[in-house]
Design an enzyme around this catalytic site. Structure first.
Site, mmCIF file in Angstrom:
data_model
loop_
_atom_site.group_PDB
_atom_site.id
_atom_site.type_symbol
_atom_site.label_atom_id
_atom_site.label_comp_id
_atom_site.label_asym_id
_atom_site.label_seq_id
_atom_site.Cartn_x
_atom_site.Cartn_y
_atom_site.Cartn_z
ATOM 1 N N THR A 202 8.734 -1.228 1.174
ATOM 2 C CA THR A 202 8.779 -2.672 0.936
ATOM 3 C C THR A 202 7.950 -3.400 1.984
ATOM 4 O OG1 THR A 202 10.228 -4.612 0.831
ATOM 5 C CG2 THR A 202 11.030 -2.752 2.139
ATOM 6 N N HIS A 203 7.078 -4.257 1.502
ATOM 7 C CA HIS A 203 6.270 -5.045 2.435
ATOM 8 C C HIS A 203 5.675 -6.301 1.812
ATOM 9 C CE1 HIS A 203 2.430 -3.980 0.565
ATOM 10 N NE2 HIS A 203 2.965 -2.793 0.367
ATOM 11 N N ARG A 204 5.988 -6.580 0.521
ATOM 12 C CA ARG A 204 5.413 -7.773 -0.117
ATOM 13 C C ARG A 204 5.835 -9.020 0.644
ATOM 14 N NH1 ARG A 204 2.943 -4.966 -3.415
ATOM 15 N NH2 ARG A 204 1.271 -5.653 -2.083
ATOM 16 N N ARG A 235 4.332 -4.721 8.730
ATOM 17 C CA ARG A 235 4.699 -6.122 8.455
ATOM 18 C C ARG A 235 6.226 -6.264 8.360
ATOM 19 N NH1 ARG A 235 1.648 -9.556 4.739
ATOM 20 N NH2 ARG A 235 2.816 -11.473 4.472
ATOM 21 N N ASP A 277 8.564 -2.374 -3.647
ATOM 22 C CA ASP A 277 7.855 -3.561 -4.139
ATOM 23 C C ASP A 277 6.347 -3.327 -4.112
ATOM 24 O OD1 ASP A 277 7.174 -3.878 -1.457
ATOM 25 O OD2 ASP A 277 8.511 -5.582 -1.123
#
Ligand code: UDP
Length: 353
Positions: A202-204, A235, A277
């Protein structure tokens, strides 16, 4: 033909891995990495295992907001394109580096070829969606990975030529999958057993930049009734650290640094499910026949959802947990090509004037 390829992050290195091998057998290629997110381990693995060259030019332009990155990249790519004088600039996907490579080339009057053209989530708030639409508008060759992408573009009447080539990520996934299946050492390192864990990425921006959404994400991950292996994107790590939730999350899931492609793919092919994501991971899960639960409410890879291999749950924990235990579909279609997309990409370059 002299081809200047502009990359900026991990999935673009995966895509270039498929194409560069074929491309260099016929043409001269200069790989430029903007440094948007450079993964040295991934670069080394591709170099060692696929014979993919390391980028010849590293711009090292990491950090900053999207607008800052775009500005810095353009300032560097303009003179670089003028100096290198390529016959074509090749860009992949939907990052800032895709867009800046396209703009720098178009302004220098050099043709742009866009691999993974035509993808749309129809969510204009996504920085990636803006990059896709704008890059497609700049491109002379729009190389699409699926018939859906082709239809999307036909409705937009772009200036460039649309060609179906299939998805270059299929080429790489097909090559690596047999070795990934044997790579049980990656599971041992994570402390999990085949079929009994969930692999998560996940990083969106939409999930990690807003603290309220990030909190929902942390609660969702902590509620999953399987061991969750989470190779943490820089991130996401930064946002969790800023919010003070990293230790809490580490208490409930198995955190690791970002993994090399072979180790990550080993986890993906052996997982009970993928929770993600990421665009690339949705598709790779589908190709590996691993059920996928996507932490977004839209996707560009609609075929994965239509075929039942992927379910969109946004950050709804109850829906995610339910989707993790759904039965696998009986059918597995092949909407993303036959694993020979890279050859078609290179063939398509010959059509440029
Ligand atoms: N990936 C990897 N190591 C990891 C996580 C992902 O090699 O720890 C690979 C994954 O197999 C896929 C790509 O990175 O090919 C996806 O990258 P990312 O999620 O950053 O980008 P997106 O697809 O969302 O643009």
């Amino acid at each position: 033909m002299r081809v200047l390829t502009v990359l900026g992050n991990r999935p673009q290195s995966v895509k270039a891995a498929a194409v560069s091998r074929v491309l260099r057998a016929r043409h001269e290629e200069v790989l430029v990495h903007t440094g948007q997110h450079f993964d040295d381990e991934l670069s080394t693995i591709f170099e060692r295992e696929l014979g993919v060259p390391r980028p010849e030019i590293q711009l090292g332009l990491g950090g900053g907001t999207n607008t800052e990155q775009t500005a810095k990249q353009l300032a560097a790519l303009g003179p670089l394109v003028a100096e290198q004088r390529p016959d074509v600039v090749l860009v992949y996907g939907d990052t800032n580096s895709t867009l800046t490579g396209g703009i720098a080339a178009a302004q220098a009057g050099i043709p742009v070829a866009h691999v993974e053209a035509g993808m749309r989530s129809w969510d204009w708030a996504m920085p990636e969606e803006q990059n896709r639409v704008l890059t497609d508008a700049l491109s002379d060759l729009l190389l699409v990975p699926s018939r859906t992408a082709e239809d999307n573009l036909k409705r937009e009447h772009p200036r460039g030529r649309i060609m179906y080539v299939g998805d270059v990520m299929v080429d790489v996934a097909d090559l690596f999958r047999p070795r990934a299946r044997e790579n049980v050492a990656a599971l041992e390192r994570a402390g999990v057993r085949p079929g009994e864990f969930v692999v998560c990425t996940t990083h969106r921006a939409a999930n990690v930049d807003d603290p309220a959404r990030l909190r929902l994400l942390v609660d969702l991950l902590l509620a999953v009734p399987y061991p969750v292996v989470l190779p943490l994107h820089p991130r996401t790590r930064a946002r969790l650290t800023a919010a003070g939730w990293l230790d809490e999350l580490a208490g409930g899931v198995i955190l690791s640094p970002p993994l090399g492609y072979l180790d990550f793919t080993a986890l993906l092919v052996h997982a009970h499910a993928a929770l993600t994501d990421s665009g690339g991971v949705q598709k790779e899960a589908f190709l590996a026949r691993t059920r996928c639960v996507t932490l977004r409410d839209t996707t560009e890879w609609v075929e994965t959802v239509d075929s039942g291999w992927n379910v969109l749950v946004d950050l709804d924990a109850a829906r995610a947990i339910e989707a993790l235990d759904r039965p696998l579909p009986g059918e597995h279609p092949q909407p993303y090509g036959d694993g020979h997309a890279a050859e078609r990409v290179v063939d398509a370059l010959d059509l440029l004037p």
